[in-house]
Motif scaffolding. Structure first.
Motif, PDB file in Angstrom:
ATOM      1  N   ASP A 119      45.734  38.521  29.377  1.00 45.75           N
ATOM      2  CA  ASP A 119      46.268  39.392  30.429  1.00 45.75           C
ATOM      3  C   ASP A 119      47.696  39.003  30.794  1.00 45.75           C
ATOM      4  N   GLU A 120      47.944  37.704  30.931  1.00 52.29           N
ATOM      5  CA  GLU A 120      49.291  37.235  31.281  1.00 52.29           C
ATOM      6  C   GLU A 120      50.311  37.612  30.217  1.00 52.29           C
ATOM      7  N   LEU A 121      49.882  37.628  28.958  1.00 54.13           N
ATOM      8  CA  LEU A 121      50.779  37.977  27.854  1.00 54.13           C
ATOM      9  C   LEU A 121      50.850  39.485  27.615  1.00 54.13           C
ATOM     10  N   GLY A 122      50.015  40.244  28.312  1.00 49.72           N
ATOM     11  CA  GLY A 122      50.008  41.689  28.151  1.00 49.72           C
ATOM     12  C   GLY A 122      49.424  42.147  26.825  1.00 49.72           C
TER      13      GLY A 122
ATOM     14  N   GLN B 107      40.618  35.382  28.403  1.00 55.08           N
ATOM     15  CA  GLN B 107      41.020  36.674  28.957  1.00 55.08           C
ATOM     16  C   GLN B 107      42.231  36.553  29.880  1.00 55.08           C
ATOM     17  N   THR B 108      42.275  35.500  30.679  1.00 56.90           N
ATOM     18  CA  THR B 108      43.392  35.306  31.605  1.00 56.90           C
ATOM     19  C   THR B 108      44.713  35.183  30.850  1.00 56.90           C
ATOM     20  N   MET B 109      44.711  34.396  29.786  1.00 64.66           N
ATOM     21  CA  MET B 109      45.934  34.217  29.004  1.00 64.66           C
ATOM     22  C   MET B 109      46.353  35.524  28.322  1.00 64.66           C
TER      23      MET B 109
END
Length: 66
Positions: free
Chosen positions: A20-23, A16-18
């Motif tokens: 989110d970072e990539l939008g 999920q973090t990745m």
């Protein structure tokens, strides 16, 4: 403001973090165990992969939306 949205289903090999970072907008696939539907969110809020595989080992009737 963007004129587009990058989307994928939850089979993507990211956490999920990745995502989110990539939008990325992640659309959860569903998993049916017996008569209960779980959604495969990247953060595991509905069912964790370990729990899903444990249900398979217990020979519960399982299927996915794929």
């Amino acid at each position: 403001m963007s004129n587009y949205i990058l989307a994928t289903d939850s089979c993507i090999d990211l956490n999920q973090t990745m995502a989110d970072e990539l939008g990325l907008e992640v659309i959860p696939l569903s998993v049916l165990v017996e008569d209960k539907v779980y959604f495969n969110y990247l953060d595991g809020r509905d069912i964790l992969p370990h729990d899903f595989y444990q249900l398979i080992r217990e020979r519960k009737k399982t299927s996915t939306s794929q």
